[in-house]
Design a protein around this motif. Structure first.
Motif, mmCIF file in Angstrom:
data_model
loop_
_atom_site.group_PDB
_atom_site.id
_atom_site.type_symbol
_atom_site.label_atom_id
_atom_site.label_comp_id
_atom_site.label_asym_id
_atom_site.label_seq_id
_atom_site.Cartn_x
_atom_site.Cartn_y
_atom_site.Cartn_z
ATOM 1 N N ALA A 119 1.018 -1.215 -0.104
ATOM 2 C CA ALA A 119 0.120 -0.067 0.111
ATOM 3 C C ALA A 119 0.835 1.491 0.158
ATOM 4 O O ALA A 119 1.435 1.593 0.968
ATOM 5 C CB ALA A 119 -1.009 0.196 1.324
ATOM 6 N N ALA A 120 0.787 2.291 -1.024
ATOM 7 C CA ALA A 120 1.705 3.034 -1.215
ATOM 8 C C ALA A 120 1.421 4.323 -0.331
ATOM 9 O O ALA A 120 2.302 4.861 0.207
ATOM 10 C CB ALA A 120 1.392 3.566 -2.677
ATOM 11 N N LEU A 121 0.181 4.544 0.130
ATOM 12 C CA LEU A 121 -0.068 5.639 1.169
ATOM 13 C C LEU A 121 0.005 4.960 2.681
ATOM 14 O O LEU A 121 -0.001 5.955 3.396
ATOM 15 C CB LEU A 121 -1.482 5.895 0.953
ATOM 16 N N HIS A 122 0.400 3.708 2.789
ATOM 17 C CA HIS A 122 0.687 3.491 4.242
ATOM 18 C C HIS A 122 1.895 4.218 4.683
ATOM 19 O O HIS A 122 2.748 4.312 3.982
ATOM 20 C CB HIS A 122 0.878 2.024 4.347
ATOM 21 N N PRO A 123 1.846 4.670 5.986
ATOM 22 C CA PRO A 123 2.980 5.574 6.228
ATOM 23 C C PRO A 123 4.229 4.907 6.210
ATOM 24 O O PRO A 123 5.512 5.203 6.100
ATOM 25 C CB PRO A 123 2.618 6.000 7.645
ATOM 26 N N ALA A 124 4.329 3.469 6.720
ATOM 27 C CA ALA A 124 5.604 2.828 6.505
ATOM 28 C C ALA A 124 5.900 2.380 5.213
ATOM 29 O O ALA A 124 7.220 2.144 4.980
ATOM 30 C CB ALA A 124 5.242 1.269 7.325
#
Length: 188
Positions: free
Chosen positions: A116-121
């Motif tokens: 997931a590109a938008l996940h902070p990690a």
């Protein structure tokens, strides 16, 4: 500056991918050293905001000496190289280092999707990839830039960062999009 952790050399302290808590995506698990240096990284960001880019650069290099898999340090060094020093080659190197670390972790994990590109990690990996693609294209290495974009799209096919459009933009830059030559001829 915050207290710096001791450098560790264990192979357990590598960037890796794990299932998200919800189980519907994959996220990067950053080495312990990265988490331990979070306060230092925040101070570096403050230095950059204050215009102290030389000191910030030195601190980022020092942090990479503590943990070479700190994607955020690679990203910030790439950003400083391009935006402050107008050094696209150096930016390519730093963005590329962060991107390659993430790509290697993805491959070691068996190329799971979606990451997931938008996940902070995960976001800093995708930011490194976007910076690398921009630098490669700017350096007229468009086929390599397209490969980077394609890898990121394979990792997160949902494309929440809208990088799919970069493919057409890179492939058509400087070329006529539509050939108009025969459209305006009258009947013979």
């Amino acid at each position: 500056m915050a207290k710096h952790p001791q450098r560790r050399s264990s192979s357990k302290n590598r960037l890796s991918l794990v299932r998200s808590q919800g189980g519907n995506a994959w996220v990067f698990a950053h080495p312990a050293e990265v988490r331990e240096c979070a306060e230092d990284l925040e101070e570096v960001r403050e230095m950059i905001e204050a215009g102290e880019t030389d000191i910030a650069t030195d601190e980022l290099r020092w942090l990479l000496g503590m943990c070479s898999e700190m994607l955020a340090a690679h990203f910030l060094l790439g950003k400083l190289a391009v935006e402050v020093n107008n050094d696209v080659d150096l930016g390519r190197g730093h963005f590329g280092a962060g991107y390659q670390l993430g790509l290697q972790a993805w491959r070691r994990a068996g190329k799971p999707t979606p990451v997931a590109a938008l996940h902070p990690a995960n976001r800093v990996f995708f930011d490194c990839g976007r910076g690398l693609a921009w630098c490669l294209h700017h350096l007229q290495k468009t086929s390599m830039a397209l490969e980077v974009v394609e890898h990121m799209l394979a990792m997160d096919p949902n494309d929440p960062l809208a990088i799919r459009s970069w493919i057409d933009e890179m492939q058509t830059e400087g070329k006529p999009v539509v050939e108009l030559g025969g459209m305006f001829r009258g009947p013979n």
